[in-house]
Design a protein around this motif. Structure first.
Motif, PDB file in Angstrom:
ATOM      1  N   GLU A 153       0.828  -1.203   0.000  1.00  0.00           N
ATOM      2  CA  GLU A 153       0.000   0.000   0.000  1.00  0.00           C
ATOM      3  C   GLU A 153       0.866   1.258   0.000  1.00  0.00           C
ATOM      4  O   GLU A 153       0.570   2.231  -0.689  1.00  0.00           O
ATOM      5  N   LEU A 168     -11.345  -3.790  -1.588  1.00  0.00           N
ATOM      6  CA  LEU A 168     -10.410  -4.691  -0.924  1.00  0.00           C
ATOM      7  C   LEU A 168     -10.395  -6.046  -1.620  1.00  0.00           C
ATOM      8  O   LEU A 168      -9.330  -6.619  -1.871  1.00  0.00           O
ATOM      9  N   ASP A 204     -16.667  -4.321   1.287  1.00  0.00           N
ATOM     10  CA  ASP A 204     -15.490  -3.583   0.825  1.00  0.00           C
ATOM     11  C   ASP A 204     -15.035  -4.168  -0.510  1.00  0.00           C
ATOM     12  O   ASP A 204     -14.079  -4.935  -0.577  1.00  0.00           O
ATOM     13  N   GLU A 247      -5.990   0.312   3.770  1.00  0.00           N
ATOM     14  CA  GLU A 247      -6.375  -1.048   3.398  1.00  0.00           C
ATOM     15  C   GLU A 247      -5.601  -2.102   4.179  1.00  0.00           C
ATOM     16  O   GLU A 247      -6.108  -3.210   4.406  1.00  0.00           O
TER      17      GLU A 247
END
Length: 484
Positions: A60, A392, A389, A363
């Motif tokens: 991320e 995700l 989500d 995330e």
């Protein structure tokens, strides 16, 4: 010399890059769809050999740096994905189709986030300027067949040299086309410098970071008489090139460079993730802490404690770090990891619930919270969280796999097979996805809804497999030879 460089040089932001037309003839040599297909095949092979570090927190962070750079380009909607390659070699590479790999060793070799961003900006320029497709167009000929041969070499060499082998094989696999090929490569390297520095500056980073980082590596190899870092071999740096890069950077105003406070922590994290010996790495951070007062060293030492089964000591150190640096998400994530490894899942959940409120868009926190719910046996909450989500589930293969494991725990085998197949598809292993679905349809006790759902997904996976590889290769790869 690059056009426009001289005594009357104007910053790239004012001259509009002087970039070439990126449509024809590049599209004739290789369409964007063909570039994507080739790049995805190499990524799949790297994944199958465990060369890609699948760490949500690190991934991320790298994606955030890459997105910041991409937004500063003249093609901000370009589909680009960034990966950390599990090797200590100092290098980075761009594959066809927008896949950019950065070696763990390169992250550790940088001194600032701007230096890391400068390498990503250079590789991003190779992508946005479609250098591989243009290189093939310039070769005026045997293009796709040659590229296919190069791809085979890339896949075969990836395990030995990771990213740089793949990149070098693709670019070097066309060497039979003659010395003219080398000139095109050199031209593209200069263009990637020029465009990359512009992107770097517009993204708020230090425009001098590119020439500084390459220069530091060059001086170190000269000073100590060592083999030059791989990045200097795959991206040859001459004094002229360095001078031109520095001259371009000088055209941008001096200002405070953007720095994500997570940068130093991610350097420590990648060092621990790639360590051959957790004990030695723990001791390394212990020595560094004795000489330097820096929170990222405390964090790295705490990770070492966790990985050497000293979770309680890690918890105390991490709690103190989080109190002092409440805006750094690395602290609560590591704290929760320590409690989870110690088997105290409720305490880890408490930390992660608080972190999800403080960092609602993170995330890595969301994935850690989902994993904690699995560990605590709260499969219903896990499913509700992940189903809600979509990003995700669409971004992280591990989220699909976690959902599959949770479904299996509750005997929901239709959902388990569905999610497991989605997991394999996300990592590019379509034959395995097909086999999962065939097994489910042949052996599982499914209601009509799940039969129709899994049949439809199987057909989608077959089509995707044919598009990503070929019907013949997919048929060979599927273990059974039934008519799917």
């Amino acid at each position: 010399m690059i056009a426009g460089l001289g005594s009357a040089w104007v910053p790239a932001s004012a001259e509009g890059y002087n970039l070439p037309d990126l449509g024809q003839p590049a599209d004739t040599a290789m369409s964007p769809a063909e570039e994507k297909k080739l790049g995805a095949q190499v990524v799949t092979q790297l994944r199958s050999q465990d060369r890609i570090i699948e760490d949500p927190e690190l991934n991320e962070y790298l994606a955030e740096v890459g997105h910041r750079l991409l937004q500063a380009t003249n093609r901000p909607s370009h589909d680009v994905q960034f990966y950390v390659i599990d090797t200590g070699d100092i290098n980075a590479f761009a594959l066809p189709g927008g896949y950019i790999g950065v070696n763990a060793g390169l992250i550790m070799a940088t001194k600032t986030e701007s230096e890391l961003a400068s390498v990503l900006a250079h590789e991003l320029a190779h992508v946005t300027q479609r250098h591989i497709a243009r290189q093939m167009a310039d070769s005026k000929g045997d293009a796709i067949a040659t590229m296919a041969t190069a791809l085979v070499a890339a896949i075969a060499g990836a395990s030995a040299g990771a990213g740089q082998a793949a990149s070098a094989a693709i670019m070097g696999g066309m060497s039979h086309l003659g010395m003219q090929q080398i000139s095109y490569t050199r031209t593209h390297e200069y263009e990637a410098d020029r465009v990359g520095i512009h992107t770097l500056a517009d993204a708020g980073y230090d425009a001098h970071a590119m020439s500084r980082f390459f220069g530091t590596l060059q001086r170190q190899s000269d000073l100590y008489g060592r083999q030059p870092p791989q990045i200097l071999l795959s991206h040859p740096v001459s004094s002229t090139r360095m001078a031109e890069a520095e001259a371009r950077a000088a055209g941008y105003p001096d200002r405070a460079a953007h720095t994500n406070p997570e940068y130093a922590y991610m350097k420590a994290r990648v060092r621990m993730l790639t360590a051959n010996s957790p004990n030695q790495m723990r001791d390394y951070f212990a020595r560094e802490r004795a000489e330097h007062d820096s929170p990222d060293l405390d964090y790295g030492y705490a990770l070492g404690l966790i990985r050497t089964s000293n979770e309680r000591a890690a918890v105390d150190l991490l709690a103190a770090g989080q109190k002092t640096h409440p805006d750094i998400v690395a602290w609560p994530l590591a704290r929760a990891e320590a409690w989870s490894q110690a088997g105290v899942y409720d305490k880890a959940n408490e930390i992660l619930e608080a972190a999800s409120k403080r960092f609602p868009k993170d995330e890595a926190v969301a994935l850690a919270l989902a994993r904690n719910r699995f560990d605590r046996g709260d499969y219903r909450s896990l499913r509700n969280q992940l189903i809600a989500d979509r990003r995700l589930l669409d971004t992280y293969p591990s989220a699909q796999r976690l959902l599959a494991e949770a479904a299996a725990k509750t005997d929901d085998y239709g959902e388990a097979y569905y999610r497991q197949a989605r997991y394999f598809a996300m990592i590019g292993d379509y034959p395995q996805a097909i086999n999962q679905l065939r097994t489910a349809l042949q052996t599982a006790d499914l209601d009509q809804y799940n039969q129709e759902r899994l049949s439809a997904l199987r057909n989608q996976m077959v089509s995707a497999c044919h598009a990503a590889w070929s019907p013949e290769k997919c048929e060979r790869a599927v273990a059974q030879n039934a008519d799917y």
